[in-house]
Design a protein around this motif. Structure first.
Motif, mmCIF file in Angstrom:
data_model
loop_
_atom_site.group_PDB
_atom_site.id
_atom_site.type_symbol
_atom_site.label_atom_id
_atom_site.label_comp_id
_atom_site.label_asym_id
_atom_site.label_seq_id
_atom_site.Cartn_x
_atom_site.Cartn_y
_atom_site.Cartn_z
ATOM 1 N N ASP A 118 -22.114 -14.854 3.893
ATOM 2 C CA ASP A 118 -23.435 -15.455 3.635
ATOM 3 C C ASP A 118 -24.378 -14.427 3.033
ATOM 4 N N GLY A 119 -23.809 -13.305 2.575
ATOM 5 C CA GLY A 119 -24.632 -12.257 1.982
ATOM 6 C C GLY A 119 -24.980 -11.161 2.976
ATOM 7 N N LYS A 120 -24.824 -11.491 4.275
ATOM 8 C CA LYS A 120 -25.145 -10.487 5.309
ATOM 9 C C LYS A 120 -23.903 -10.181 6.136
ATOM 10 N N THR A 121 -23.217 -11.248 6.541
ATOM 11 C CA THR A 121 -22.014 -11.120 7.363
ATOM 12 C C THR A 121 -20.814 -11.429 6.489
ATOM 13 N N VAL A 122 -19.698 -10.729 6.711
ATOM 14 C CA VAL A 122 -18.482 -11.079 5.992
ATOM 15 C C VAL A 122 -17.368 -11.287 7.018
ATOM 16 N N ILE B 153 -18.540 -24.156 9.054
ATOM 17 C CA ILE B 153 -18.585 -22.782 8.519
ATOM 18 C C ILE B 153 -19.317 -22.786 7.170
ATOM 19 N N MET B 154 -18.991 -23.772 6.331
ATOM 20 C CA MET B 154 -19.619 -23.825 5.008
ATOM 21 C C MET B 154 -21.132 -24.012 5.119
ATOM 22 N N GLU C 119 -26.638 -21.574 5.121
ATOM 23 C CA GLU C 119 -27.891 -21.342 5.858
ATOM 24 C C GLU C 119 -28.020 -19.909 6.376
ATOM 25 N N GLU C 120 -27.119 -19.045 5.939
ATOM 26 C CA GLU C 120 -27.136 -17.629 6.307
ATOM 27 C C GLU C 120 -27.108 -17.402 7.808
ATOM 28 N N PRO D 92 -27.271 -11.718 -3.769
ATOM 29 C CA PRO D 92 -26.540 -11.981 -2.527
ATOM 30 C C PRO D 92 -25.402 -12.979 -2.768
ATOM 31 N N PHE D 93 -24.218 -12.639 -2.269
ATOM 32 C CA PHE D 93 -23.059 -13.509 -2.489
ATOM 33 C C PHE D 93 -22.895 -14.433 -1.295
#
Ligand code: AMP
Ligand code: GLY
Length: 421
Positions: A200-204, A307-308, A313-314, A263-264
């Motif tokens: 989500d751009g923060k967690t992978v 999950i999606m 929603e980050e 952010p990806f």
């Protein structure tokens, strides 16, 4: 929830079958889908890159969530266009999809942030590229900068081949404008591992690892294809390698993209090579891989739709992403002749499959109620089992229940992985 999935291959069929398991999902449209996907979703005849029509369809049909699966609509900004009219999407915006859309972008990103990858040079002048080839280490790897239907990579074993590859890309434009700029890079060796991840751009969160089989013929011979089969997990992706990848590749990549204001959010695919000097990135894809998805998603035990939504929603760190401690094998049934020319239009019959087996349709159309072959890669047969050996056996067994004239599959999917265990 009424959702739509953009795309129409085996990967999209696997995504759709998984999304159907979610209690929150009440209706799925596939744009364009295919004749086989039609059994699991309502197919709408709108091409995956026809962004204005996709947007219009989403608006008039009150779509509540969209999944954009293929690379080209992502790179073209399908997510930006849909989000702009208030439709939440799973998939990166164009400014992040560039991680796949431009090899030069991804190589420069890795260099700048110290992410391990092959050494490289970038050329937009053919004479300079040819000059460089004269002294480059051989074999050498030549890559078109832009999207090239997964075919933009040439591994040159001799200086003459390297010269010919540069000319074919930059002069003859065999990959169109994608080859106006090229990357020439160091040839790496070692086993390859595919790791898809949710981010989500923060967690992978990496998914279960997998192994692709790209060449058309047994023993990794013949032409490169879109993928002839996969297994998961990949035995080369040990806990130690996973830890190294998280520290040196996955987190640095996500953080780098955010730092650059790109952010990806979506599925980021890491194509890795486990070299004698550690894991290195061969390529990034801005999407689920095909046919990796067909072995990865069947092992997912958590709700894919949740999950999606969490990715969008980050709040990915708040949801559970759990994979079965099991194995999967996918065998691609292709039309004889693929990836060169092949015939289409043969009827596909699908018999009973065992409980641990399933299929995803990649290239087929419905005509008068009959399912007919309509592509090179026709369908994917997948089986899950406690051991890799059993998953392979069961996947091949399941292929016996599916017939069409001119069917071809590799007979050795998974053997390389078995040899490691
Ligand atoms: P791609 O089309 O980007 O998936 O690349 C096709 C294949 O080319 C990869 O799966 C690798 O097997 C191979 N490849 C790409 N880059 C390199 C490299 N630097 N060294 C060795 N093999 C490579
Ligand atoms: N299987 C590799 C890809 O999806 O590009």
């Amino acid at each position: 929830m009424k959702i739509m999935v953009i795309g129409g291959g085996g990967r999209e069929h696997a995504i759709i079958k998984k999304l159907k398991e979610s209690e929150k999902v009440t209706k799925i449209y596939a744009l364009p889908g295919n004749g086989g996907i039609a059994a699991d979703a309502e197919c709408v005849n709108i091409g995956a890159t026809d962004i204005p029509k996709i947007v219009e369809f989403a608006k008039t049909n009150n779509i509540e969530f969209a999944v954009v699966a293929p690379d080209d609509p992502l790179v073209l900004g399908a997510v930006d266009a849909l989000e702009e009219i208030g439709i939440p999407c799973f998939g990166p915006r164009a400014n992040a999809a560039v991680i796949e859309g431009s090899k030069v972008f991804s190589k420069d990103l890795m260099k700048k942030f110290g992410i391990p990858t092959a050494k490289y040079e970038v050329f937009d002048d053919i004479n300079k590229a040819l000059e460089y080839i004269k002294t480059a280490p051989i074999p050498t790897v030549i890559k078109a900068d832009g999207l090239a239907l997964g075919k933009g990579v040439i591994i040159a074993e001799t200086r003459e081949d390297a010269e010919a590859a540069v000319k074919s890309m930059m002069q003859d434009k065999i990959f169109g404008e994608s080859g106006s700029r090229i990357v020439i890079e160091e040839f790496l060796t070692g086993p390859e591992v595919s790791v898809l991840s949710f981010t989500d751009g923060k967690t992978v969160v990496p998914m279960v690892s997998s192994m692709d089989h790209k060449r058309a013929l047994d023993g990794d011979k013949g032409l490169n294809t879109g993928g002839m089969g996969t297994v998961a997990p990949n035995p080369y992706y040990t806990e130690e390698v996973a830890k190294e990848c998280m520290e040196k590749i996955f987190l640095p990549t996500i953080n780098a993209m955010s730092e650059l204001g790109r952010p990806f959010k979506g599925c980021l695919y890491f194509g890795l090579m486990i070299t004698p000097n550690g894991a290195k990135v061969i390529e990034y894809n801005c999407r689920f891989g095909d046919p990796e998805t067909q072995v990865v998603l069947p092992l997912l035990e958590s709700d894919l739709f949740e999950i999606m939504q969490a990715v969008r929603e980050e709040r990915l760190s708040e949801v559970e992403v759990k994979f079965a401690d099991s194995n999967a094998c996918c065998v691609v049934l292709a039309s004889k002749g693929y990836p060169k020319s092949y015939e289409k239009g043969f009827e596909i019959t699908i018999g009973e499959l065992a409980d641990n087996a399933d299929f995803y349709i990649a290239g087929a159309k419905l005509e008068d109620g009959k399912l007919l072959t309509n592509g090179g890669r026709v369908l994917n047969v997948v089986a899950k089992a406690d051991t890799l050996e059993q998953a392979i056996k069961d996947a091949y067994k399941a292929t016996e229940s599916i017939t069409f004239e001119n069917a071809y599959c590799r007979k050795d999917i998974g053997q390389k992985a078995l040899a490691v265990n």
